[in-house]
Write a protein that holds these residues in place. Structure first.
Motif, short mmCIF file in Angstrom:
data_model
loop_
_atom_site.label_atom_id
_atom_site.label_comp_id
_atom_site.label_asym_id
_atom_site.label_seq_id
_atom_site.Cartn_x
_atom_site.Cartn_y
_atom_site.Cartn_z
N MET A 1 61.34 72.20 29.22
CA MET A 1 61.96 70.92 29.64
C MET A 1 63.63 70.92 29.70
O MET A 1 64.19 70.55 30.30
CB MET A 1 61.43 69.58 28.80
N SER A 2 64.16 71.75 28.32
CA SER A 2 65.26 71.94 28.28
C SER A 2 66.02 72.93 29.28
O SER A 2 67.13 72.61 29.99
CB SER A 2 65.92 72.41 26.89
N GLU A 3 65.28 73.76 29.91
CA GLU A 3 65.70 74.56 31.02
C GLU A 3 65.85 73.82 32.26
O GLU A 3 66.76 74.00 32.82
CB GLU A 3 64.61 75.56 31.29
N LEU A 8 69.51 70.84 36.17
CA LEU A 8 70.07 69.43 36.87
C LEU A 8 71.19 68.92 36.77
O LEU A 8 72.03 68.51 37.11
CB LEU A 8 68.84 68.33 36.53
N THR A 9 71.82 69.24 35.16
CA THR A 9 72.99 68.69 34.71
C THR A 9 74.27 69.67 34.77
O THR A 9 75.50 69.46 34.65
CB THR A 9 72.87 68.28 33.09
N ASN A 10 73.91 70.99 34.37
CA ASN A 10 74.80 71.85 34.54
C ASN A 10 74.50 73.51 35.01
O ASN A 10 74.43 74.53 34.49
CB ASN A 10 75.35 72.34 33.00
N PRO A 11 74.44 73.27 36.61
CA PRO A 11 73.54 74.39 37.09
C PRO A 11 74.58 75.83 36.95
O PRO A 11 74.05 76.84 36.84
CB PRO A 11 73.71 74.09 38.58
N ASP A 12 75.87 75.57 36.77
CA ASP A 12 76.71 77.05 36.76
C ASP A 12 76.39 77.52 35.53
O ASP A 12 76.40 78.82 35.53
CB ASP A 12 78.42 76.38 37.05
#
Length: 209
Positions: A1-3, A8-12
């Motif tokens: 889930m963390s992945e 979603l929140t910090n793709p870079d």
């Protein structure tokens, strides 16, 4: 889930870390397959409702719905490498370097927002299908009903928002997979996705006009 949250929140940052690991298709493939399943279910419900409305025999309606569901499932799977190939080819114009397999892996993660949209879309289609079954409209009237339905109009707008979210993930995925600057990745993803969104907007405006 963390992945998933990181994508979603910090793709870079997520893709930078992934670049230090070997290519793995388990998670992105699962994401795409789940999207394909949602597309198949939505297609089955919608087509069966339309054919039932048109007074097509139960057996034919069921067979037609299954045919569309299978096509929808396979279509999503095929679009994954097609999207990747388009992004990969455009990124070459900006000096992109990196394997197609890595790009394919990263593009798969970009389907997470599409999956969230598919869940909402399934709800919308399920709501609309009830009214379609109760009607006796012809195909042209059914198309107009769908265009004018408020739920479907909202679903179109929500779909555009989630498509933009996916595009954001693909931009940073391509940036890292192909060793591009942000401008090159933005154009490589923005051109094809922008055209798709433009088409959706035109369809939406046509539906409410």
């Amino acid at each position: 889930m963390s992945e998933i949250i990181n994508v979603l929140t910090n793709p870079d940052s997520f893709f930078k870390e992934k670049m230090t690991e070997r290519i793995q298709f388990k998670m992105p493939a699962l994401i795409v397959v789940l999207n394909a399943l949602m597309g198949a279910i939505s297609g089955y419900i919608m087509v069966k409702a339309i054919l039932s409305s048109a007074a097509v025999g139960g057996g034919f309606a069921g067979a037609g719905a299954i045919f569309v569901a299978v096509g929808g499932f396979l279509g999503v799977l095929v679009l994954w490498p097609i999207y990747t190939a388009v992004f990969y080819g455009l990124s070459a114009l900006f000096g992109g370097e990196g394997s197609f397999k890595r790009s394919l892996e990263f593009v798969g993660y970009g389907y997470i927002p599409v999956l969230l949209n598919s869940i909402f879309g399934l709800y919308a289609i399920n709501q609309v299908s009830d009214s379609l079954r109760a009607s006796s409209a012809n195909p042209a009237q059914i198309a107009q009903m769908l265009s004018n339905d408020p739920i479907m109009q909202v679903a179109t707008l929500v779909g555009i928002i989630f498509q933009l979210w996916s595009a954001n993930i693909w931009i940073f995925g391509l940036k890292n997979a192909r060793n591009l600057n942000l401008r090159g990745a933005l154009i490589s993803v923005g051109i094809p996705i922008g055209l798709l969104i433009l088409y959706s907007l035109i369809s939406y405006i046509g539906g409410i006009a």
